[in-house]
Design a protein around this motif. Structure first.
Motif, PDB file in Angstrom:
ATOM      1  N   ASP A  90       0.859  -1.179   0.000  1.00  0.00           N
ATOM      2  CA  ASP A  90       0.000   0.000   0.000  1.00  0.00           C
ATOM      3  C   ASP A  90       0.898   1.232   0.000  1.00  0.00           C
ATOM      4  O   ASP A  90       1.616   1.483   0.969  1.00  0.00           O
ATOM      5  N   ALA A  91       0.864   1.970  -1.105  1.00  0.00           N
ATOM      6  CA  ALA A  91       1.807   3.067  -1.361  1.00  0.00           C
ATOM      7  C   ALA A  91       1.361   4.363  -0.688  1.00  0.00           C
ATOM      8  O   ALA A  91       1.280   5.424  -1.310  1.00  0.00           O
ATOM      9  N   VAL A  92       1.131   4.301   0.605  1.00  0.00           N
ATOM     10  CA  VAL A  92       0.588   5.453   1.338  1.00  0.00           C
ATOM     11  C   VAL A  92       1.583   6.616   1.333  1.00  0.00           C
ATOM     12  O   VAL A  92       2.759   6.454   1.685  1.00  0.00           O
ATOM     13  N   GLY A  93       1.119   7.783   0.914  1.00  0.00           N
ATOM     14  CA  GLY A  93       1.904   9.007   1.074  1.00  0.00           C
ATOM     15  C   GLY A  93       3.026   9.197   0.084  1.00  0.00           C
ATOM     16  O   GLY A  93       3.903  10.042   0.282  1.00  0.00           O
ATOM     17  N   ILE A  94       3.035   8.456  -1.040  1.00  0.00           N
ATOM     18  CA  ILE A  94       4.174   8.598  -1.972  1.00  0.00           C
ATOM     19  C   ILE A  94       4.099   9.879  -2.797  1.00  0.00           C
ATOM     20  O   ILE A  94       5.091  10.258  -3.435  1.00  0.00           O
ATOM     21  N   VAL A  95       2.954  10.601  -2.793  1.00  0.00           N
ATOM     22  CA  VAL A  95       2.844  11.764  -3.687  1.00  0.00           C
ATOM     23  C   VAL A  95       3.937  12.788  -3.369  1.00  0.00           C
ATOM     24  O   VAL A  95       4.678  13.214  -4.254  1.00  0.00           O
ATOM     25  N   LEU A 101       8.329   6.872  -2.580  1.00  0.00           N
ATOM     26  CA  LEU A 101       8.182   6.450  -3.984  1.00  0.00           C
ATOM     27  C   LEU A 101       9.302   5.477  -4.342  1.00  0.00           C
ATOM     28  O   LEU A 101       9.062   4.416  -4.923  1.00  0.00           O
ATOM     29  N   ALA A 102      10.518   5.820  -3.944  1.00  0.00           N
ATOM     30  CA  ALA A 102      11.674   4.949  -4.252  1.00  0.00           C
ATOM     31  C   ALA A 102      11.509   3.576  -3.597  1.00  0.00           C
ATOM     32  O   ALA A 102      11.838   2.536  -4.196  1.00  0.00           O
ATOM     33  N   ALA A 126       2.832   6.115 -11.411  1.00  0.00           N
ATOM     34  CA  ALA A 126       2.790   5.956 -12.877  1.00  0.00           C
ATOM     35  C   ALA A 126       3.508   7.078 -13.602  1.00  0.00           C
ATOM     36  O   ALA A 126       3.539   7.115 -14.834  1.00  0.00           O
ATOM     37  N   GLY A 127       4.071   8.020 -12.820  1.00  0.00           N
ATOM     38  CA  GLY A 127       4.839   9.109 -13.442  1.00  0.00           C
ATOM     39  C   GLY A 127       3.996  10.292 -13.881  1.00  0.00           C
ATOM     40  O   GLY A 127       4.464  11.150 -14.638  1.00  0.00           O
ATOM     41  N   LEU A 128       2.748  10.361 -13.406  1.00  0.00           N
ATOM     42  CA  LEU A 128       1.876  11.489 -13.771  1.00  0.00           C
ATOM     43  C   LEU A 128       1.868  12.536 -12.654  1.00  0.00           C
ATOM     44  O   LEU A 128       2.079  12.210 -11.499  1.00  0.00           O
ATOM     45  N   LYS A 156       0.985   0.590 -18.913  1.00  0.00           N
ATOM     46  CA  LYS A 156       2.404   0.506 -19.321  1.00  0.00           C
ATOM     47  C   LYS A 156       3.231  -0.091 -18.170  1.00  0.00           C
ATOM     48  O   LYS A 156       4.046  -0.993 -18.386  1.00  0.00           O
ATOM     49  N   LEU A 157       2.956   0.387 -16.959  1.00  0.00           N
ATOM     50  CA  LEU A 157       3.694  -0.117 -15.799  1.00  0.00           C
ATOM     51  C   LEU A 157       3.402  -1.604 -15.595  1.00  0.00           C
ATOM     52  O   LEU A 157       4.298  -2.400 -15.301  1.00  0.00           O
TER      53      LEU A 157
END
Ligand SMILES: Nc1ncnc2c1ncn2[C@@H]1O[C@H](COP(=O)(O)OP(=O)(O)O)[C@@H](O)[C@H]1O
Ligand SMILES: Cc1ncsc1CCOP(=O)(O)O
Ligand SMILES: [Mg+2]
Length: 275
Positions: A90-95, A101-102, A126-128, A156-157
């Motif tokens: 769960d990618a919580v807080g990566i923004v 993110l890393a 996703a790089g957006l 793509k990912l």
């Protein structure tokens, strides 16, 4: 798909290893118990190998990080892959946090069964661009056009990580694999308004995976089950948000006795044109 979802819940007491944040840990543990799973929250480096050996699946929720916890998360991901146990991230807080993110990117390279986050978090993965701050989604990221852009970018990912299912949650949820794209439309707005709803979805997916269900069906089934709980709980909204939170959790322990899967609202976007 409804047929597949029919008997997903209650779970048959799979032991679910959760390395998660302290903000929603108790909610996550109880949500798993309510649907028939057995949670164990263990994150000491000395014990994770033993816990992974006896668990059916692993949840890695990065909502609260320290350097020590990050090392434990990476070690747990490697051990889960070695033991061929399903693994949800769960990618919580990566923004707004590049270290997070890393970490998620590193976990994808190690091997992840399902990676999830809210729409703003998954846009970042996703790089957006995303205008979100903190751990909540930004409304601006959730228009149909923006969703279609996200679907394209996550597809793509998914081709780079064909063994991973990608889930972006929000008013509408996107589920991507290297060959499918689904848009789910269950739930109510108030599910954005108490902390831990995304964390619970991640835990439910992990529980269903631990019960031996395939990743795509587990993801669709878990988020739909949770969102229908929210739909049922909206009858108590006039009593306030805490009543809504409690009733949503009440429904987790009761809804499986109903034909909840008939409430599924899902569109196949696999062949949608992207702008
Ligand atoms: N506006 C909404 N309408 C319906 N369901 C929603 C809405 N916002 C969130 N949800 C549901 O609530 C759960 C948590 O989603 P979200 O709030 O995006 O995650 P997070 O808590 O990680 O930010 C998901 O099951 C999602 O489908
Ligand atoms: C508020 C907060 N801060 C770090 S983790 C967390 C809980 C986030 O839970 P969810 O992503 O389910 O809203
Ligand atoms: Mg979240």
């Amino acid at each position: 798909m409804q047929k597949v979802l029919e008997n997903i819940f209650p779970l048959q007491r799979p032991l679910i290893h959760c390395i998660t944040n302290g903000i929603t840990k108790e909610l996550v543990a109880n949500a798993l118990l309510y649907v028939g799973a057995k949670p164990i929250m263990a994150e000491d480096q000395r014990e994770i190998e033993s816990v992974i050996q006896v668990s059916s699946a692993l949840l890695l929720n990065i909502g609260h990080l320290t350097e020590q916890k990050e090392a434990c998360i990476i070690k747990a991901a490697k051990l889960a892959n070695k033991a061929q146990k399903p693994l949800v991230v769960d990618a919580v807080g990566i923004v707004g946090l590049s270290n997070r993110l890393a970490l998620v990117q590193r976990l994808l390279d190690i091997g992840v069964t399902v990676v999830k986050g809210n729409i703003s978090e998954m846009r970042r993965l996703a790089g957006l661009k995303s205008s979100a701050k903190g751990v909540d989604s930004a409304k601006e990221d959730q228009s149909t056009m923006e969703l279609k852009d996200l679907a394209h970018a996550l597809r793509k990912l998914a081709k780079t990580y064909p063994q991973t299912v990608f889930l972006a949650t929000g008013e509408q949820d996107l589920i991507l694999t290297d060959s499918n794209c689904f848009c789910l439309k269950n739930g109510v707005d108030s599910l954005e308004l108490f902390t831990g709803t995304g964390d619970v979805v991640g835990a439910l997916i992990t529980g269903v995976l631990g019960n031996g269900i395939e990743p795509l069906e587990a993801t669709i089934g878990a988020i739909t089950y949770f969102n229908v709980c929210g739909e049922k709980a909206s009858k108590v909204l006039q009593q306030g948000m805490e009543s809504f939170r409690i009733e949503t959790c009440n429904q987790l322990s009761k809804l499986y006795k109903e034909n909840w899967q008939e409430m599924l609202k899902m569109e196949d976007w696999t062949n949608e044109e992207v702008r």
